[in-house]
Write an enzyme that holds these catalytic residues in place. Structure first.
Site, mmCIF file in Angstrom:
data_model
loop_
_atom_site.group_PDB
_atom_site.id
_atom_site.type_symbol
_atom_site.label_atom_id
_atom_site.label_comp_id
_atom_site.label_asym_id
_atom_site.label_seq_id
_atom_site.Cartn_x
_atom_site.Cartn_y
_atom_site.Cartn_z
ATOM 1 N N ASP A 11 5.297 2.167 -2.482
ATOM 2 C CA ASP A 11 4.766 0.995 -2.199
ATOM 3 C C ASP A 11 6.192 0.218 -2.228
ATOM 4 O O ASP A 11 6.882 -0.286 -3.953
ATOM 5 C CB ASP A 11 4.113 0.783 -3.518
ATOM 6 C CG ASP A 11 3.059 -0.626 -3.639
ATOM 7 O OD1 ASP A 11 4.012 -2.007 -2.367
ATOM 8 O OD2 ASP A 11 2.756 -1.034 -4.305
ATOM 9 N N TYR A 88 3.265 -8.689 -0.615
ATOM 10 C CA TYR A 88 2.831 -8.886 -1.966
ATOM 11 C C TYR A 88 3.011 -7.603 -2.530
ATOM 12 O O TYR A 88 3.527 -6.334 -2.681
ATOM 13 C CB TYR A 88 1.326 -8.877 -1.728
ATOM 14 C CG TYR A 88 1.439 -8.917 -3.489
ATOM 15 C CD1 TYR A 88 1.034 -10.100 -4.166
ATOM 16 C CD2 TYR A 88 1.159 -8.408 -4.525
ATOM 17 C CE1 TYR A 88 1.530 -11.166 -5.201
ATOM 18 C CE2 TYR A 88 0.472 -9.121 -5.797
ATOM 19 C CZ TYR A 88 0.801 -10.451 -5.942
ATOM 20 O OH TYR A 88 0.494 -10.746 -7.846
ATOM 21 N N GLN A 92 8.239 -3.268 -4.900
ATOM 22 C CA GLN A 92 7.588 -3.313 -6.317
ATOM 23 C C GLN A 92 8.124 -1.398 -6.800
ATOM 24 O O GLN A 92 8.470 -1.063 -7.957
ATOM 25 C CB GLN A 92 6.186 -2.819 -6.038
ATOM 26 C CG GLN A 92 5.475 -2.464 -6.953
ATOM 27 C CD GLN A 92 4.157 -2.224 -6.639
ATOM 28 O OE1 GLN A 92 3.254 -3.314 -6.070
ATOM 29 N NE2 GLN A 92 2.657 -0.885 -6.351
ATOM 30 N N ASN A 102 19.604 10.711 -6.748
ATOM 31 C CA ASN A 102 17.879 12.205 -6.291
ATOM 32 C C ASN A 102 16.822 9.939 -7.266
ATOM 33 O O ASN A 102 17.154 9.973 -8.436
ATOM 34 C CB ASN A 102 18.193 12.452 -7.730
ATOM 35 C CG ASN A 102 16.813 13.237 -7.515
ATOM 36 O OD1 ASN A 102 15.667 12.916 -7.579
ATOM 37 N ND2 ASN A 102 16.589 14.333 -7.437
ATOM 38 N N ASP A 129 -4.148 6.403 -3.467
ATOM 39 C CA ASP A 129 -3.511 5.332 -4.151
ATOM 40 C C ASP A 129 -4.531 4.815 -5.038
ATOM 41 O O ASP A 129 -6.260 5.250 -5.141
ATOM 42 C CB ASP A 129 -3.844 4.085 -2.970
ATOM 43 C CG ASP A 129 -3.352 3.090 -3.365
ATOM 44 O OD1 ASP A 129 -2.370 2.772 -3.941
ATOM 45 O OD2 ASP A 129 -3.172 1.665 -2.979
ATOM 46 N N LYS A 130 -4.280 4.091 -5.636
ATOM 47 C CA LYS A 130 -4.738 3.449 -7.140
ATOM 48 C C LYS A 130 -5.243 3.916 -8.052
ATOM 49 O O LYS A 130 -6.222 4.325 -8.555
ATOM 50 C CB LYS A 130 -5.813 2.138 -6.661
ATOM 51 C CG LYS A 130 -5.984 1.522 -5.591
ATOM 52 C CD LYS A 130 -4.611 0.879 -6.151
ATOM 53 C CE LYS A 130 -4.608 -0.963 -5.523
ATOM 54 N NZ LYS A 130 -3.528 -0.680 -4.673
ATOM 55 N N TYR A 225 4.022 -2.882 -16.811
ATOM 56 C CA TYR A 225 2.841 -2.963 -15.875
ATOM 57 C C TYR A 225 4.065 -3.028 -14.706
ATOM 58 O O TYR A 225 3.986 -3.765 -13.761
ATOM 59 C CB TYR A 225 1.991 -3.417 -16.220
ATOM 60 C CG TYR A 225 0.704 -2.562 -14.572
ATOM 61 C CD1 TYR A 225 0.191 -1.992 -14.827
ATOM 62 C CD2 TYR A 225 0.578 -3.730 -13.386
ATOM 63 C CE1 TYR A 225 -0.700 -1.576 -13.851
ATOM 64 C CE2 TYR A 225 -0.137 -3.016 -12.843
ATOM 65 C CZ TYR A 225 -1.012 -1.999 -12.996
ATOM 66 O OH TYR A 225 -1.428 -1.524 -12.100
ATOM 67 N N LYS A 228 -0.225 2.275 -10.632
ATOM 68 C CA LYS A 228 0.205 3.390 -11.377
ATOM 69 C C LYS A 228 0.731 4.046 -10.228
ATOM 70 O O LYS A 228 0.930 3.166 -9.224
ATOM 71 C CB LYS A 228 -1.721 3.703 -10.677
ATOM 72 C CG LYS A 228 -2.434 3.407 -11.977
ATOM 73 C CD LYS A 228 -2.760 4.744 -13.047
ATOM 74 C CE LYS A 228 -4.140 4.070 -14.222
ATOM 75 N NZ LYS A 228 -3.638 4.295 -15.520
ATOM 76 N N GLN A 238 -4.776 29.059 3.082
ATOM 77 C CA GLN A 238 -4.296 31.147 3.822
ATOM 78 C C GLN A 238 -3.434 32.059 3.256
ATOM 79 O O GLN A 238 -2.674 32.015 3.195
ATOM 80 C CB GLN A 238 -4.288 30.456 5.194
ATOM 81 C CG GLN A 238 -4.937 29.470 5.771
ATOM 82 C CD GLN A 238 -6.764 29.687 6.057
ATOM 83 O OE1 GLN A 238 -6.975 28.568 5.980
ATOM 84 N NE2 GLN A 238 -6.873 30.902 5.970
ATOM 85 N N ASP A 283 -10.489 -3.548 -5.026
ATOM 86 C CA ASP A 283 -8.689 -3.381 -5.184
ATOM 87 C C ASP A 283 -8.897 -1.916 -5.031
ATOM 88 O O ASP A 283 -8.011 -1.005 -5.209
ATOM 89 C CB ASP A 283 -8.264 -3.823 -6.202
ATOM 90 C CG ASP A 283 -7.323 -4.731 -6.163
ATOM 91 O OD1 ASP A 283 -7.621 -5.661 -4.793
ATOM 92 O OD2 ASP A 283 -6.299 -5.545 -6.999
ATOM 93 N N TYR A 344 -1.995 -3.317 -19.070
ATOM 94 C CA TYR A 344 -1.552 -3.956 -19.320
ATOM 95 C C TYR A 344 -3.311 -4.228 -19.970
ATOM 96 O O TYR A 344 -4.521 -4.529 -19.335
ATOM 97 C CB TYR A 344 -0.925 -5.026 -18.334
ATOM 98 C CG TYR A 344 -2.119 -5.734 -17.220
ATOM 99 C CD1 TYR A 344 -1.314 -5.346 -15.979
ATOM 100 C CD2 TYR A 344 -3.207 -6.576 -16.862
ATOM 101 C CE1 TYR A 344 -1.581 -5.281 -15.070
ATOM 102 C CE2 TYR A 344 -3.253 -6.285 -15.911
ATOM 103 C CZ TYR A 344 -2.708 -6.732 -14.959
ATOM 104 O OH TYR A 344 -3.497 -6.466 -13.737
HETATM 105 C C1 F6R Z 1 -3.285 -1.220 -9.427
HETATM 106 C C2 F6R Z 1 -2.652 -2.736 -8.162
HETATM 107 C C3 F6R Z 1 -4.175 -4.125 -8.050
HETATM 108 C C4 F6R Z 1 -3.090 -5.298 -8.808
HETATM 109 C C5 F6R Z 1 -3.851 -6.133 -9.422
HETATM 110 C C6 F6R Z 1 -3.653 -7.542 -9.576
HETATM 111 O O1 F6R Z 1 -2.893 -0.231 -9.428
HETATM 112 O O2 F6R Z 1 -1.865 -2.282 -7.897
HETATM 113 O O3 F6R Z 1 -5.533 -3.602 -8.466
HETATM 114 O O4 F6R Z 1 -2.777 -3.968 -10.623
HETATM 115 O O5 F6R Z 1 -4.118 -6.966 -7.339
HETATM 116 O O6 F6R Z 1 -2.081 -7.934 -9.372
HETATM 117 P P1 F6R Z 1 -1.317 -8.821 -9.229
HETATM 118 O O7 F6R Z 1 -1.504 -9.071 -10.611
HETATM 119 O O8 F6R Z 1 -0.046 -8.632 -8.775
HETATM 120 O O9 F6R Z 1 -1.910 -9.795 -9.295
HETATM 121 MG MG MG Z 2 0.881 -2.518 -4.870
HETATM 122 MG MG MG Z 3 -0.477 1.758 -4.326
#
Ligand code: F6R
Ligand code: MG
Ligand code: MG
Length: 359
Positions: A11, A88, A92, A102, A129-130, A225, A228, A238, A283, A344
């Site tokens: 990400d 955003y 990250q 590596n 994702d997530k 944090y 994930k 196969q 989300d 968190y």
């Molecule tokens: C989950 C994820 C989102 C953020 C949420 C709050 O992995 O990335 O659910 O945790 O959008 O994000 P912030 O704290 O950056 O506003």
């Molecule tokens: Mg993200």
């Molecule tokens: Mg993600």
């Protein structure tokens, strides 16, 4: 001649928020990989806010040049695009600044395998994702150990011996090999706790690689944090491995995984087409896409969007109903994760404030 498949993902900035990956990142990553002489072929896609690089080459797993290529894509596009356009969480998953051979331990997720190409080698790549890496435990068990999912375990003489599961204890970093069908109860005792025990790879009894997953624990690497893991998984199919349809079958049930909003909620793992790989509601809900292709002389041939199919509509319908049901619990468990699994928490601050009030 051996062929390697490397899936490396990160990400490097969402747009808007954590929902998806801007098309500019995908287009530019494609261009860079197409020009590279280090790999033989590539396919770039995204799942939610994660940019996914699928590469075929002949350099084996953990190869410095391959990892550097992926790192350069992530770092270069973070600087050139994500930061400039203020996506955003730009960059990250790039937790370290200098590449040292590596990408493991630096933030990106990695799943790689090397094999001698068979007469024909179908490969399926799943990207999520997530959610966390242990999300693959349930489908991998069903694919390689459950005869109610995989008919071949019973009726294909080449699969009848079962498989070997390599399981990682994310807390200690140690791994253990367990065989199916002999040790399935021990295996299930571990992998039923997917936040700690994660299936890292599956092998045939002849030790041929069948599946690999990315097993990074971002939160442990960063010490704070950072979202994930949003893991990936690669499966061969196969001729002695489960059929494409047996590999896809577990995803017809949108089982619960942890992740979703703020990495702190249980929700249904929803199979979607690549066009719907955007996290929206709360989300999420946690999503999985699947891309299948033939690996032929180190090339990626005939890629297909595996969940872009009405056969998975019922799973999506059930996922919507499950999402509704779970959401109605609001901040209560088991929708919200137990305290020690939340990414968190305000608990220490709340406890500090209330300390004097407890009688
Ligand atoms: C989950 C994820 C989102 C953020 C949420 C709050 O992995 O990335 O659910 O945790 O959008 O994000 P912030 O704290 O950056 O506003
Ligand atoms: Mg993200
Ligand atoms: Mg993600």
């Amino acid at each position: 001649m051996k062929t390697s498949v490397s899936v490396i993902k990160a990400d490097i900035g969402g747009c808007p928020g954590h929902s998806t990956c801007n098309q500019k990142l995908i287009d530019n990553a494609k261009k860079i990989l197409k020009k590279s002489r280090v790999i033989n072929d590539s396919y770039v896609t995204h799942c939610g806010d994660d940019l996914e690089l699928i590469m075929t080459h002949g350099k084996g797993v953990n190869n410095k040049e391959i990892h550097k290529l992926a790192w350069n894509v992530f770092e270069g596009l973070t600087d050139k695009i994500s930061k400039k356009e203020k996506y955003y969480g730009a960059g990250q998953d790039l937790l370290k600044s200098a590449f040292s051979g590596n990408v493991k331990g630096m933030g990106p997720g990695v799943a790689e395998m090397e094999f001698e190409e068979r007469k024909s080698d179908p490969v399926l790549v799943f990207m999520a994702d997530k959610t966390e890496s242990g999300a693959w435990n349930l489908p991998l068990y069903k694919i390689f150990a459950d005869p109610f999912n995989t008919a071949g375990l019973v009726i294909d003489p080449h699969m009848h011996d079962g498989f070997i599961f390599e399981v990682l204890d994310a807390r200690t970093g140690k791994t253990v090999n367990l065989t199916s069908p002999e040790e399935i109860y021990d295996l299930l005792a571990l992998i039923g706790s997917p936040s700690r025990y994660i299936i890292k790879a599956v092998y045939s009894k002849k030790k041929d690689i069948a599946s690999v997953t990315s097993t990074q624990k971002l939160s442990q690497m960063a010490g704070r944090y950072v979202g994930k893991d949003d893991p990936v998984m690669v499966c061969r199919a196969q001729s002695g491995f489960p059929a494409v349809g047996e590999v896809l079958e577990p995803f017809a049930f949108p089982f619960l995984v942890s992740g979703w909003m703020r990495g702190s909620h249980n929700g249904p793992f929803t199979p979607v087409s690549q066009g719907n790989a955007r996290c929206t509601r709360f989300d999420g809900p946690p999503r999985v896409i699947g891309v299948g292709f033939q690996v032929t002389n180190r090339k990626i041939i005939g890629h297909q969007d595996l969940f872009d199919d009405p056969a998975f509509d019922l799973a999506r319908q059930k996922s919507g109903e499950t999402a509704d049901y779970m959401r109605r619990h609001g901040p209560f468990q088991p929708h919200r994760l137990p305290d020690d699994e939340m990414e968190y928490t305000t608990m220490p601050a709340v406890m500090k404030k209330l300390r004097g009030k407890f009688k």
